[in-house]
Design a protein around this motif. Sequence first.
Motif: not given
Length: 580
Positions: A454-457, A462-466, A489-491, A508-515
């Motif tokens: 929950q705090l990872a965002p 921080v990703p370098f692009a959208n 949130s960048n997720i 196949i679904v990837m509903p979230g994760g982390q950078w």
Amino acid sequence: MIRHLTALLLAALAGTVLAAGEAPLVVHGEVVVGEKARPVAQLRLGDAATVPVAILAPLQDSEIEPLRKANRKSSAKRLMIGVNRTVESMVGPKAARSAWQPVDGGHAARFSVSSPDAAAVRLAIDLTGTPTDVEMVFLGSAGTELFGPVRVGSIVDRTGPWWSPPTEGATQTVEVFVPAGIDPASVSMRFTRVSHLFTSAGSGFRKRAVDIGDAGSCNKDIACAINPSAAFLTARNATAQMVFNVGAGVGLCTGTLMNDTDTSTQTPWFYSANHCFENEDPPYRTPTQMQVIANTLTTYWFFEAASCGSLATPPIVTRTGGATLVFNSQPRDVLFLRLNDTPPAGATLIGFDANPFVVNETGTDFHHPQGDLKKFSQGSVVGFSTPFTGAVANGYTEIRWTTGTTEGGSSGSGLLAFSGSEYLLRGGLWGGSALCTNPNGTDNFSRFDLVYPQLAPYLGYVPFANFTDLWWGGESQSGWGLNLTQHASNIIFGVWYTYDAAGKRQWIVMPGGQWTSSSTFTGALYITSGPPYNAPFNTANFHITPVGTGTLTFSNANTGTFAFTVNGVSGTKSIVRQPY
């Protein structure tokens, strides 16, 4: 349908820990560099008279008893140090127009409110309709430190009464400056309440007009640590004492300043315990109600003994700007804030480790028991616990101390683990049975590893692009693709349109994760099934099956790779944005 599936996936997966194959993030700490120059508080009126707009009656025992009761009631270790009192007449500068005096650049006047025998006071000021260019400076009757200037327009939330900084002594004086061009009669601020504090920073939080407790003798001053390492001394500067208005009183807890992965900034993230701001019993506060309390937060830095056995302290630094609520969880007892004011130079933005503790691992805690000078405790993890009704099952790290203990006021303090070169945050104190009088008791800390998703965002890379778009393998691979949605949130929420081993179409679904870097995002993969499109949607027929992990690695804003493991089969595909 997609939106409905998304909601069900997020609900079903809420609170999941990092999936298999995702390396929990370890972030190193750093020291706060020199802060920007701050405006100097100064009084514009020399010996001009102060207008006493309110002198309250002496505090009655009936007003104090609820505070005593709150400090005796719970195993959670928040400490209540003051009560809020109503200023019956709701008075303010508008009621004392004769007090205004011409000064350079405008007019100024001084007003005071007193609560007899208070060690410190702070005022609730209704700023409704007050011009934004009006400034305030605050002074206590038993101190020489000035707080301010506070420009009304700089106060983030003026929808309710704003609480002034705590000042020493039973009387707080406010000097109000109105710039030229503004009629002083238009200043409609009113003093509505006063916080009567039984202890204060100036007394080292030892002076008390009522018995609310003193730190036990088994607590260890930071300065009494034997041959402390440089890492130990650096880590203790991440700890700050918290004073805030909650309910009908004033609370005291401990919090920890945190680092994130963005090396170009030093955002003041702050980790503590949800119960510090929370009601003790349901109904629990809404985020809006929690934000009202966060607005009142004052933090004290470097509040520790100058030498072992001494009551002298280095210069204490006070920050009074409040905080912004970012995340909170009652069952996990996590409070995550962003301080509105810059921490002082020399404070530490401590790193963190999103791995769980293991049994017998050593934990260290820096904290302010009973509001006393900063102490340290060390002990060993005995397991995971569920310390209160409604807590997440095994959602807390339980520890038994071998050095020191914790007490009221220690709540929210960070449980740290030594990584070999530095101390890293792994949780925050809820409370427990540990006391100087109960050395075999244990304490329970929130588990940072469980709340990190929950705090990872905020703390993660921080990703370098959208990267929101439709992606595919190019024209030579028409027929499959990825739909990526990168939220604020960048997720990333991703859907992979592909085929199974029999050639049958499959999502196949990837509903979230982390950078894990500014260019790499990793998340768990799932397959879903449910009722047909031509039948009523029944959530009982909706099923989620974890199948593996996926990793997106972007070489630039338009190209990258998608690596996956699905049911034990691994592969990598080159991807580009699909042009339209």
